[in-house]
Design a protein around this motif. Structure first.
Motif, short mmCIF file in Angstrom:
data_model
loop_
_atom_site.label_atom_id
_atom_site.label_comp_id
_atom_site.label_asym_id
_atom_site.label_seq_id
_atom_site.Cartn_x
_atom_site.Cartn_y
_atom_site.Cartn_z
N ARG A 111 -42.49 -1.21 -8.51
CA ARG A 111 -41.81 -2.42 -8.06
C ARG A 111 -40.37 -2.46 -8.59
NH1 ARG A 111 -45.29 -5.57 -9.85
NH2 ARG A 111 -46.53 -5.84 -7.98
N GLY A 112 -39.41 -2.55 -7.68
CA GLY A 112 -38.02 -2.74 -8.07
C GLY A 112 -37.29 -1.54 -8.62
N LEU A 113 -37.97 -0.38 -8.71
CA LEU A 113 -37.30 0.79 -9.29
C LEU A 113 -36.40 1.48 -8.29
CD1 LEU A 113 -37.03 2.57 -11.80
CD2 LEU A 113 -38.96 3.92 -10.97
N PHE A 114 -36.80 1.50 -7.04
CA PHE A 114 -36.02 2.15 -6.00
C PHE A 114 -35.52 1.11 -4.99
CE2 PHE A 114 -39.18 5.37 -7.33
CZ PHE A 114 -38.30 6.26 -7.92
N LYS A 115 -34.53 1.51 -4.21
CA LYS A 115 -34.01 0.62 -3.18
C LYS A 115 -35.12 0.27 -2.19
CE LYS A 115 -29.29 2.39 -3.35
NZ LYS A 115 -28.21 3.07 -2.61
N GLY A 116 -35.10 -0.98 -1.73
CA GLY A 116 -36.15 -1.46 -0.85
C GLY A 116 -36.29 -0.66 0.43
N GLU A 117 -35.17 -0.09 0.90
CA GLU A 117 -35.25 0.64 2.17
C GLU A 117 -36.00 1.96 2.04
OE1 GLU A 117 -30.97 1.40 0.60
OE2 GLU A 117 -32.37 -0.27 0.72
N MET A 118 -36.29 2.40 0.82
CA MET A 118 -37.06 3.62 0.61
C MET A 118 -38.55 3.40 0.82
SD MET A 118 -35.34 5.52 -2.66
CE MET A 118 -36.75 6.64 -2.74
N VAL A 119 -39.00 2.16 0.63
CA VAL A 119 -40.43 1.87 0.68
C VAL A 119 -40.91 1.88 2.13
CG1 VAL A 119 -42.23 0.19 0.11
CG2 VAL A 119 -40.23 0.45 -1.39
N HIS A 120 -41.96 2.63 2.38
CA HIS A 120 -42.54 2.71 3.73
C HIS A 120 -43.28 1.42 4.01
CE1 HIS A 120 -44.48 4.20 7.27
NE2 HIS A 120 -44.11 5.45 7.07
N VAL A 147 -46.65 -1.17 -8.27
CA VAL A 147 -47.02 -1.14 -9.69
C VAL A 147 -45.77 -1.35 -10.54
CG1 VAL A 147 -49.04 0.32 -9.30
CG2 VAL A 147 -46.81 1.39 -9.71
N GLU A 148 -45.97 -1.47 -11.85
CA GLU A 148 -44.88 -1.86 -12.73
C GLU A 148 -44.02 -0.70 -13.23
OE1 GLU A 148 -43.96 -4.96 -13.22
OE2 GLU A 148 -45.59 -5.54 -11.87
N SER A 149 -44.51 0.53 -13.17
CA SER A 149 -43.75 1.64 -13.76
C SER A 149 -44.15 2.96 -13.13
CB SER A 149 -44.02 1.71 -15.27
OG SER A 149 -45.38 2.09 -15.51
N MET A 150 -43.37 3.99 -13.44
CA MET A 150 -43.71 5.34 -12.98
C MET A 150 -45.02 5.81 -13.60
SD MET A 150 -41.48 6.48 -10.80
CE MET A 150 -41.37 8.27 -10.85
N HIS A 151 -45.27 5.43 -14.86
CA HIS A 151 -46.53 5.79 -15.51
C HIS A 151 -47.71 5.16 -14.75
CE1 HIS A 151 -44.64 7.75 -18.87
NE2 HIS A 151 -43.91 6.69 -19.12
N ALA A 152 -47.55 3.89 -14.40
CA ALA A 152 -48.61 3.20 -13.66
C ALA A 152 -48.80 3.81 -12.28
CB ALA A 152 -48.30 1.71 -13.56
N ARG A 153 -47.70 4.26 -11.69
CA ARG A 153 -47.77 4.89 -10.36
C ARG A 153 -48.63 6.13 -10.41
NH1 ARG A 153 -42.49 7.57 -7.48
NH2 ARG A 153 -42.91 6.93 -5.35
N LYS A 154 -48.36 7.02 -11.36
CA LYS A 154 -49.12 8.27 -11.46
C LYS A 154 -50.59 8.00 -11.76
CE LYS A 154 -46.29 9.97 -14.47
NZ LYS A 154 -45.80 10.88 -15.51
#
Length: 196
Positions: A66-75, A84-91
Motif C-alpha cells: 500500500r502506497g509504496l508505488f505509484k497508483g497507476e502501476m497497480v492492476h 499489504v503494509e510492506s515488501m516483507h508482507a507482500r512476499k
C-alpha cells in the motif's frame, strides 16, 4: 499445484522472447485451470502475465504494498488484489497463497523473491517447488553460480536441486508437480547431522 506464484520483471526487458515466454507461461497457467499469484503490477512482464491469464479465463491474485508505488502501476482488473503494509508482507502473502513458484527473467526484485523462496526451502520452512523459466539462457549464469557455491562449500549439493530449470512452461510445471524436496540434509557443514 492449484496456484503458482510467478516472480517477474516490472520491465519487459529488451529481448522479445521475454514477453513471448511470459505470455506462453500465462496461457499455460490459465489453460491448466491454475491461479496466478503475482506482485499486482499492470506493467512489464508482470502486467503481460496477468493480462494474458485474465484474457484466457484464468484467475489472478495480486499482492501490492500500500502506497509504496505509484497508483497507476497497480492492476485494477484482477480477480483479487491484496494490499499489504510492506515488501516483507507482500512476499509472505504471496508465499502463503501459492503452491509453487516460477521465476521469469527480472531484476533485483525478482532475484530477491526467488532467493527468499529457495532459502526458506533449504531451511525446511516450506516444501514447495521452485522453477526457473530459462528464457534465452537468462538463468544459465545463475545455475552456474549456484554450482560454484556448491563447489566452494557454501551450498549443500542436494540443495542445488531445489531450483528446477526448464525452457518450456508446461514441462517446467510437470517437473514441479513431481518435485520431492531433499529430506534430512544437514545444511551446516560444521554441525553434526543430529544438530541440523
Amino acid at each position: 499445484m492449484k496456484s503458482i506464484c510467478v516472480y517477474a520483471g516490472s520491465n519487459a526487458g529488451v529481448h522479445p522472447a521475454y514477453e513471448q515466454e511470459a505470455i506462453h507461461l500465462a496461457k499455460t497457467i490459465a489453460e491448466q485451470g491454475r491461479t496466478l499469484v503475482y506482485g499486482g503490477s499492470r506493467i512489464g512482464l508482470m502486467g503481460r502475465l496477468a493480462n494474458t491469464v485474465l484474457e484466457h479465463g484464468g484467475q489472478v491474485i495480486g499482492v501490492m504494498p500500500r502506497g509504496l508505488f505509484k497508483g497507476e502501476m497497480v492492476h485494477q482488473g484482477l480477480t483479487e488484489l491484496y494490499e499489504v503494509e510492506s515488501m516483507h508482507a507482500r512476499k509472505a502473502k504471496m508465499m502463503e497463497l501459492s503452491d509453487g513458484f516460477i521465476a521469469l527473467p527480472g531484476g533485483f526484485g525478482t532475484f530477491e523473491e526467488l532467493f527468499e523462496a529457495v532459502s526458506w526451502s533449504q531451511l525446511g520452512i516450506h516444501e514447495k517447488p521452485i522453477g526457473l523459466l530459462d528464457v534465452e539462457g537468462f538463468y544459465a549464469p545463475l545455475v552456474a553460480f549456484v554450482e560454484q557455491a556448491v563447489k566452494a562449500g557454501f551450498i549443500h549439493e542436494a540443495h542445488a536441486g531445489l531450483l528446477l530449470l526448464d525452457q518450456q512452461p508446461a514441462e517446467l510445471i510437470v517437473r514441479m508437480e513431481s518435485f520431492v524436496r531433499p529430506q534430512k540434509v544437514n545444511k551446516w557443514s560444521e554441525l553434526p547431522a543430529t544438530e541440523s
